[in-house]
Design an enzyme around this catalytic site. Structure first.
Site, mmCIF file in Angstrom:
data_model
loop_
_atom_site.group_PDB
_atom_site.id
_atom_site.type_symbol
_atom_site.label_atom_id
_atom_site.label_comp_id
_atom_site.label_asym_id
_atom_site.label_seq_id
_atom_site.Cartn_x
_atom_site.Cartn_y
_atom_site.Cartn_z
ATOM 1 N N LYS A 218 0.646 -1.292 0.072
ATOM 2 C CA LYS A 218 0.054 0.177 0.054
ATOM 3 C C LYS A 218 0.962 1.354 -0.073
ATOM 4 O O LYS A 218 0.645 2.238 -0.603
ATOM 5 C CB LYS A 218 -1.082 0.211 1.242
ATOM 6 C CG LYS A 218 -2.210 -1.042 1.018
ATOM 7 C CD LYS A 218 -2.977 -0.768 2.258
ATOM 8 C CE LYS A 218 -4.012 -1.833 2.492
ATOM 9 N NZ LYS A 218 -5.169 -1.568 3.347
ATOM 10 N N ASP B 288 -10.411 2.595 2.323
ATOM 11 C CA ASP B 288 -10.636 2.177 3.762
ATOM 12 C C ASP B 288 -11.354 3.143 4.844
ATOM 13 O O ASP B 288 -12.259 2.710 5.309
ATOM 14 C CB ASP B 288 -9.417 1.671 4.358
ATOM 15 C CG ASP B 288 -8.651 0.591 3.814
ATOM 16 O OD1 ASP B 288 -9.190 -0.163 3.270
ATOM 17 O OD2 ASP B 288 -7.229 0.539 3.705
#
Ligand code: ATR
Length: 283
Positions: free
Chosen positions: A68, A105
């Site tokens: 990420k 997220d």
């Protein structure tokens, strides 16, 4: 014939990802010609993979552990959430052929609560967030966006909580676990982002907090979904808190990516939730 859109999830390892199940469910439900598959990339391979998506016939995809932060660095453009969180979990190529990165997220965290408990952010604006890792950053971003005024971040390594307070500003207060119990009373929303109680990682007999003094109507939510009822949620439920499990965050965070790649904003249905739950319970 319509162009066949292909998307992916990549990580290292990647075989346990449930993202292919989610996206293939939606592809089928909306009758779209497209594909979504898991592609494993080592940290050495990931930069080349991400920079050559178009050549590989890929429209974009999801990025998970440990890529990420690397994805963040490789993107030519990033959305506001990715910039604030410092990590990218969704990639897509825009009309100008540039590699874009987003972080869904925080969206997934808030959308799950919106769906399960629509008034979760309509009461007091004090939150207690347990843990200061990558997931905690997304939760803090979401809470700040929803107008939370005071957010206490409790972490075993207090320096990591302090780093989040330095990054996100004066509404964030860093604390250690020795102080955590004292903050339970003032919290309107309590979020567990630690791996304490997660199957295979942090099995615990009991979660190290007593929720019996929590406010009436306080909300408790975990980002862990294996097991679905974590020790944190079980104790909070026992004490009468309004509880939301973490499975919905996984489902909702997938929505914006699917829309980017396949052009349809998909719905998180009970049928999808049940299908993923069945798969989780098999493992
Ligand atoms: P993620 O990206 O999912 O947030 P992470 O960055 O590894 O994962 O963070 C895990 C979190 O769980 C951290 O807050 C970690 O605390 P430290 O920063 O002190 O390591 C917390 N955690 C993991 N095991 C723990 C334990 N046994 N007791 C307390 N906290 C724990």
């Amino acid at each position: 014939m319509a162009e066949m859109k292909q998307a992916f999830v990549t990580g290292f390892p990647i075989k346990h990802s449930r993202s292919p199940l989610i996206h293939n469910y939606w592809l089928q439900r909306y009758g779209l010609t497209g594909s979504y598959k898991a592609i494993e990339n080592s940290p050495e391979n990931f930069p080349h993979f991400a920079k050559t998506l178009a050549e590989q016939g890929l429209s974009g995809g999801n990025v998970t552990i440990p890529h990420k932060e690397a994805a963040f660095a490789l993107c030519e453009k990033r959305d506001a959430a990715a910039e604030a969180i410092g990590a990218v979990n969704t990639l897509w190529i825009d009309a100008k052929n540039k590699l874009n990165g987003g972080n869904t997220d925080a969206y997934g965290f808030a959308a799950n609560l919106d769906a399960q408990l629509p008034d979760w952010d309509k009461g007091g604006k004090t939150a207690l967030v347990l843990g200061a890792g990558g997931a905690s950053r997304a939760v803090l971003y979401a809470l700040l966006n929803r107008g939370f005024e005071k957010i206490i971040v409790v972490n075993r390594t207090v320096e990591r909580a302090q780093a989040l307070a330095d990054h996100f500003g004066s509404k964030i207060l860093a604390a250690g676990w020795d102080q955590a119990q004292g903050f339970v009373r003032s919290a309107d929303v309590i979020v567990n982002t630690t791996s304490l109680g997660m199957s295979g990682h942090g099995e615990v007999e009991a979660f190290p907090l007593d929720f019996s003094e929590a406010k009436t109507g306080a909300v408790a939510t975990d980002i862990v979904y294996i097991p679905l009822e974590t020790p944190f949620l079980a104790q909070a439920r026992q004490a009468g808190l309004r509880c939301v499990d973490g499975l919905g965050m996984l489902l909702h965070q997938a929505v914006p990516g699917f829309e980017h790649w396949f052009g349809v904003r998909p719905e998180v249905t009970d049928e999808l939730r049940q299908m993923i739950l069945n798969d989780v319970q098999k493992s």
